[in-house]
Structure formats: structure tokens, C-alpha cells
Motif scaffolding. Structure first.
Motif, PDB file in Angstrom:
ATOM      1  N   PHE A  18      97.923  -2.008 173.817  1.00 32.20           N
ATOM      2  CA  PHE A  18      97.819  -3.158 172.921  1.00 32.20           C
ATOM      3  C   PHE A  18      99.033  -3.260 172.000  1.00 32.20           C
ATOM      4  CE2 PHE A  18      96.605  -4.613 168.641  1.00 32.20           C
ATOM      5  CZ  PHE A  18      96.323  -5.938 168.930  1.00 32.20           C
ATOM      6  N   PHE A  19      99.385  -2.148 171.350  1.00 29.48           N
ATOM      7  CA  PHE A  19     100.520  -2.171 170.425  1.00 29.48           C
ATOM      8  C   PHE A  19     101.842  -2.405 171.164  1.00 29.48           C
ATOM      9  CE2 PHE A  19      97.657   0.330 167.536  1.00 29.48           C
ATOM     10  CZ  PHE A  19      97.628  -0.607 166.521  1.00 29.48           C
ATOM     11  N   SER A  20     101.963  -1.868 172.380  1.00 27.57           N
ATOM     12  CA  SER A  20     103.189  -2.091 173.151  1.00 27.57           C
ATOM     13  C   SER A  20     103.352  -3.567 173.488  1.00 27.57           C
ATOM     14  CB  SER A  20     103.162  -1.265 174.448  1.00 27.57           C
ATOM     15  OG  SER A  20     103.129   0.107 174.167  1.00 27.57           O
ATOM     16  N   LEU A  21     102.258  -4.198 173.908  1.00 22.80           N
ATOM     17  CA  LEU A  21     102.317  -5.619 174.229  1.00 22.80           C
ATOM     18  C   LEU A  21     102.652  -6.441 172.989  1.00 22.80           C
ATOM     19  CD1 LEU A  21     101.879  -7.920 176.252  1.00 22.80           C
ATOM     20  CD2 LEU A  21      99.447  -7.864 175.677  1.00 22.80           C
ATOM     21  N   LEU A  25     106.212  -8.517 172.551  1.00 28.92           N
ATOM     22  CA  LEU A  25     106.248  -9.964 172.346  1.00 28.92           C
ATOM     23  C   LEU A  25     107.091 -10.327 171.125  1.00 28.92           C
ATOM     24  CD1 LEU A  25     102.568 -11.018 173.137  1.00 28.92           C
ATOM     25  CD2 LEU A  25     104.609 -11.516 174.477  1.00 28.92           C
ATOM     26  N   VAL A  26     106.933  -9.560 170.041  1.00 26.88           N
ATOM     27  CA  VAL A  26     107.695  -9.839 168.823  1.00 26.88           C
ATOM     28  C   VAL A  26     109.192  -9.661 169.072  1.00 26.88           C
ATOM     29  CG1 VAL A  26     108.140  -9.089 166.469  1.00 26.88           C
ATOM     30  CG2 VAL A  26     105.787  -9.258 167.284  1.00 26.88           C
ATOM     31  N   PHE A  27     109.571  -8.523 169.670  1.00 33.64           N
ATOM     32  CA  PHE A  27     110.984  -8.263 169.926  1.00 33.64           C
ATOM     33  C   PHE A  27     111.540  -9.216 170.974  1.00 33.64           C
ATOM     34  CE2 PHE A  27     110.024  -4.373 167.719  1.00 33.64           C
ATOM     35  CZ  PHE A  27     111.232  -3.987 167.160  1.00 33.64           C
ATOM     36  N   TRP A  28     110.722  -9.559 171.980  1.00 35.50           N
ATOM     37  CA  TRP A  28     111.175 -10.443 173.045  1.00 35.50           C
ATOM     38  C   TRP A  28     111.461 -11.843 172.501  1.00 35.50           C
ATOM     39  CZ3 TRP A  28     109.036 -14.871 175.325  1.00 35.50           C
ATOM     40  CH2 TRP A  28     109.646 -15.290 176.511  1.00 35.50           C
ATOM     41  N   VAL A  29     110.569 -12.353 171.653  1.00 36.40           N
ATOM     42  CA  VAL A  29     110.782 -13.682 171.076  1.00 36.40           C
ATOM     43  C   VAL A  29     112.043 -13.678 170.213  1.00 36.40           C
ATOM     44  CG1 VAL A  29     109.864 -15.351 169.420  1.00 36.40           C
ATOM     45  CG2 VAL A  29     108.363 -14.366 171.158  1.00 36.40           C
ATOM     46  N   LEU A  57     114.084  -6.757 179.023  1.00 33.36           N
ATOM     47  CA  LEU A  57     112.848  -6.068 178.624  1.00 33.36           C
ATOM     48  C   LEU A  57     112.957  -4.540 178.636  1.00 33.36           C
ATOM     49  CD1 LEU A  57     109.841  -8.118 180.076  1.00 33.36           C
ATOM     50  CD2 LEU A  57     110.372  -7.607 177.690  1.00 33.36           C
ATOM     51  N   PRO A  58     113.565  -3.903 179.666  1.00 30.77           N
ATOM     52  CA  PRO A  58     113.664  -2.433 179.620  1.00 30.77           C
ATOM     53  C   PRO A  58     114.361  -1.908 178.373  1.00 30.77           C
ATOM     54  CG  PRO A  58     114.145  -3.210 181.828  1.00 30.77           C
ATOM     55  CD  PRO A  58     114.046  -4.431 180.954  1.00 30.77           C
ATOM     56  N   THR A  59     115.413  -2.596 177.924  1.00 33.99           N
ATOM     57  CA  THR A  59     116.110  -2.171 176.704  1.00 33.99           C
ATOM     58  C   THR A  59     115.209  -2.290 175.489  1.00 33.99           C
ATOM     59  OG1 THR A  59     118.196  -2.919 177.674  1.00 33.99           O
ATOM     60  CG2 THR A  59     118.167  -2.532 175.303  1.00 33.99           C
ATOM     61  N   ILE A  60     114.385  -3.331 175.458  1.00 34.96           N
ATOM     62  CA  ILE A  60     113.447  -3.505 174.353  1.00 34.96           C
ATOM     63  C   ILE A  60     112.377  -2.422 174.392  1.00 34.96           C
ATOM     64  CG2 ILE A  60     111.705  -5.051 173.388  1.00 34.96           C
ATOM     65  CD1 ILE A  60     113.388  -7.397 174.368  1.00 34.96           C
TER      66      ILE A  60
END
Length: 378
Positions: A18-21, A25-29, A57-60
């Protein structure tokens, strides 16, 4: 693995997902906003945007998975304590070190995930991302062909096309080149095509004229033409293939690097070792910060008001560990020979966790101090 271990590990993995998702999402946006600006400015499609964001995404993930694991450990431990489950298990004879076993297993799982990302997936995605960025930089069609708009692919170049037919023919084309200090050139054509040549893309113009203005002599020359070919290679700027970077090379290749690869990467053997050590330390920190978060909450015991003080302590310890790691990282960047310092912050985190668990396993010391403080004469 005991029943309690399976139960706690299941809770940790569920909250970790849950926390990873949420963090992803926050970092991806946040990253996607800047990327979207750049791509839309170059006229790229939505599929290109999606492909590049997926490659990032892998870097994030490699940076946020340890933080998500820490949040999951703190949340689960706080809930188990507030619901008296930890108290029951401790009454059954579980020591703090025994209670930490599912947290250690969970940390190892997270560490393995981070290791796969850091050593292989992140370099692969970075290499692919570099290739896609180079392709976008060389995509003259996407950068120039915007109907009804003046575009500036590089400084000093202005290009305009009124309409693009279904067959790919450009109608009413205008091209201005003001990069030369003493000369200004402009081309206007009723029709044009972009064709490929051995030297690069070419703009083939029909039925138009060219104007050349000599600034020093203040002289304007006008030439009309039926057909005229203009090289667009200069509009792309520097499109040379970028050499392989150390970030886009997997750790196995780095450890087996030949002198030729070291020269291509422009890195010394010590710098390569320091890079591999940094990637390994990310996986190690995925384990140790889980133990720190668990041990910090374990010293609080049962409280109906929650363990907010212990949660604050866990966050402070996490900040200390990450700050030390960043400080040592800066020193290693300046002097790669100091690469063993990379593990110092992680070792300190292990000492913190063991010390907090030892304190949690000796509650009598705290009670004696509290009793002695209460019996002091006033």
C-alpha cells in the motif's frame, strides 16, 4: 516460521504494498509533470510520454521502497501494540530479538527487491531511457511539423508550416536561419517534403524563394527557385550518440570492466567500486531501517494513547541515518578511495536497533529509575 511470524509478515507485506503504491504515485506524478512539459514542447505523442514514464519507474522505486518498508513496519508495530497483541506475545516468552525475526525476514525481502532494482533493472531502464531521449532529440518530424505554429528547434532557427496533407506534403513553408552573426537567411516555399539522405534529413522545397541579408553591407539578395534542397541536420543541434554512462551499466558488467570499458565510462576502477558499493548499500539500508523503526517502537510498551513519542523517535533516527549516509556519500564522491564509509551509516543503524532492543528487553532498569526518581525527598 511460527504462526505469529507469518501473521506479522503478512501484515507487513500488505502495508508495504500500500505505501509503495502511494509513494510511487506521488513521485511519479511529480516527475511526470516535468517530463510532459518537455515532450509536449517537442511535439511528442502520449505513447512516448507513457513509455518514458514507465522507464523512469525503476529509478523511483529503488529510492522509495526502503521508505515504504519503514512506514509499513512503524504502522504495523504501532497497531499490534495498541491492540495489545505484542503484549500477549511478550507475555508468552518472546524476547525483543525473537519478535524482530519477522521484521528481519521482511527487511531481507525488501533488500533483495532493492538489490535487483539497483544492480540490474535501474541500469537497464536508464540505458533504454538514454536511447529514447537520443531518438527524440533526432526526431526532426516531431520537432518541426506543427501545423500553424512557429517552432524554434534550436536557437536562431524558426520554422513554420501552414498545413500538412495526408500524403505528408508540407504546404506554405517558412524557414529562417539567424545563427550567423553577419548573415540572415530565410526560405519560403509553396510546397515542401522532408526526405532522408546519407548526410541526414533534407528539406526539399518547391516553387519558392530565398532571401539572404548581409548585415555588414546591408544588402538583401533574393533568389527564386523551382526546387531547392536544404539540409536539416544543423537544426538538430548535437545529435552524436552519447557514450555509455556508469549509471546505465549493470553492476556485474562494472565489476568485470575491461580497460576499454573504463575508458568509455571515463571512470577509474576505484570509482567503479564506489558506484557498486552505493548500489549495494541501498539494499542493506532496506533491511536496517526496518529494524530501527521496529526497535524504536518496541521500547514504548503498551499505551492506549499510542506510541507517538516512539514514532517520532523512529523518524528522527531515520533522518539521522539518511543524513549520515548522504554526508558519507559526498565524501566518497570527492575521494572514491573512501568507499568503505558507505556502510558506516548502515552499521550505525544496526547498533541503534540492537541497543533499543536490549533496552526493551530490560524494562526493570527503567522501572528502577522511575522508582528511584519517585522516592527522592522533596
Amino acid at each position: 516460521m511460527g504462526r505469529f511470524d507469518k501473521y506479522m509478515l503478512q501484515q507487513l507485506l500488505m502495508l508495504f504494498g500500500f505505501f509503495s503504491l502511494l509513494l510511487a504515485l506521488v513521485f511519479w506524478v511529480n516527475k511526470a509533470v516535468g517530463l510532459l512539459d518537455w515532450l509536449m514542447g517537442d511535439g511528442q505523442s502520449a505513447s512516448t510520454f507513457l513509455r518514458l514514464t514507465l522507464l523512469s519507474l525503476p529509478t523511483i522505486l529503488v529510492n522509495l521502497l526502503p521508505i515504504a518498508a519503514f512506514a509499513a513496519v512503524v504502522y504495523v508495530t504501532n497497531r499490534l501494540s495498541s491492540e495489545s497483541e505484542l503484549v500477549v506475545v511478550q507475555a508468552a516468552g518472546y524476547s525483543p530479538y525473537r519478535l524482530a525475526r519477522p521484521v528481519l525476514i521482511f527487511g531481507i525481502i525488501v533488500g533483495l527487491m532493492v538489490a535487483v532494482l539497483a544492480h540490474f533493472l535501474v541500469p537497464m531502464s536508464q540505458r533504454e531511457l538514454d536511447l529514447r531521449r537520443a531518438e527524440i532529440a533526432q526526431d526532426i518530424t516531431a520537432r518541426l511539423l506543427t501545423e500553424g505554429s512557429f517552432v524554434h528547434p534550436v536557437k536562431g532557427i524558426t520554422f513554420y508550416v501552414r498545413n500538412i496533407t495526408a500524403a505528408g506534403e508540407l504546404e506554405d513553408v517558412y524557414l529562417s536561419n539567424s545563427r550567423e552573426k553577419n548573415q540572415r537567411q530565410s526560405f519560403m516555399a509553396s510546397r515542401a517534403l522532408i526526405v532522408k539522405d546519407d548526410t541526414g534529413p533534407m528539406l526539399l522545397m518547391f516553387d519558392g524563394m530565398s532571401q539572404t541579408y548581409e548585415i555588414a553591407e546591408q544588402r538583401l539578395s533574393v533568389t527564386r527557385f523551382d526546387t531547392f534542397t536544404y539540409s536539416l541536420a544543423g537544426l538538430l543541434g548535437d545529435t552524436q550518440t552519447q557514450p555509455r554512462s556508469i549509471r546505465s551499466t549493470d553492476s556485474l558488467t562494472l565489476l568485470m570492466a575491461s580497460p576499454a570499458l573504463e575508458a568509455e565510462l571515463n571512470r577509474s576502477p576505484m570509482q567503479i567500486v564506489a558506484e557498486v558499493t552505493q548500489r549495494m548499500n541501498k539494499a542493506v539500508q532496506g533491511v536496517v531501517i526496518c529494524l530501527v523503526g521496529f526497535a524504536a517502537l518496541l521500547i514504548g510498551g503498551f499505551s492506549r494513547f499510542g506510541l507517538w513519542r516512539q514514532i517520532l523517535l523512529a523518524i528522527v533516527l531515520l533522518v539521522i541515518v539518511k543524513s549520515l549516509d548522504n554526508s558519507f556519500g559526498g565524501a566518497i564522491d570527492r575521494n572514491p578511495g573512501l568507499w568503505p564509509l558507505r556502510y558506516l551509516a548502515s552499521m550505525l543503524a544496526v547498533i541503534m536497533a540492537l541497543g533499543l532492543m536490549w533496552k526493551a528487553g530490560h524494562p526493570r532498569l527503567r522501572r528502577r529509575k522511575d522508582r528511584a526518581a519517585g522516592e527522592m525527598p522533596t
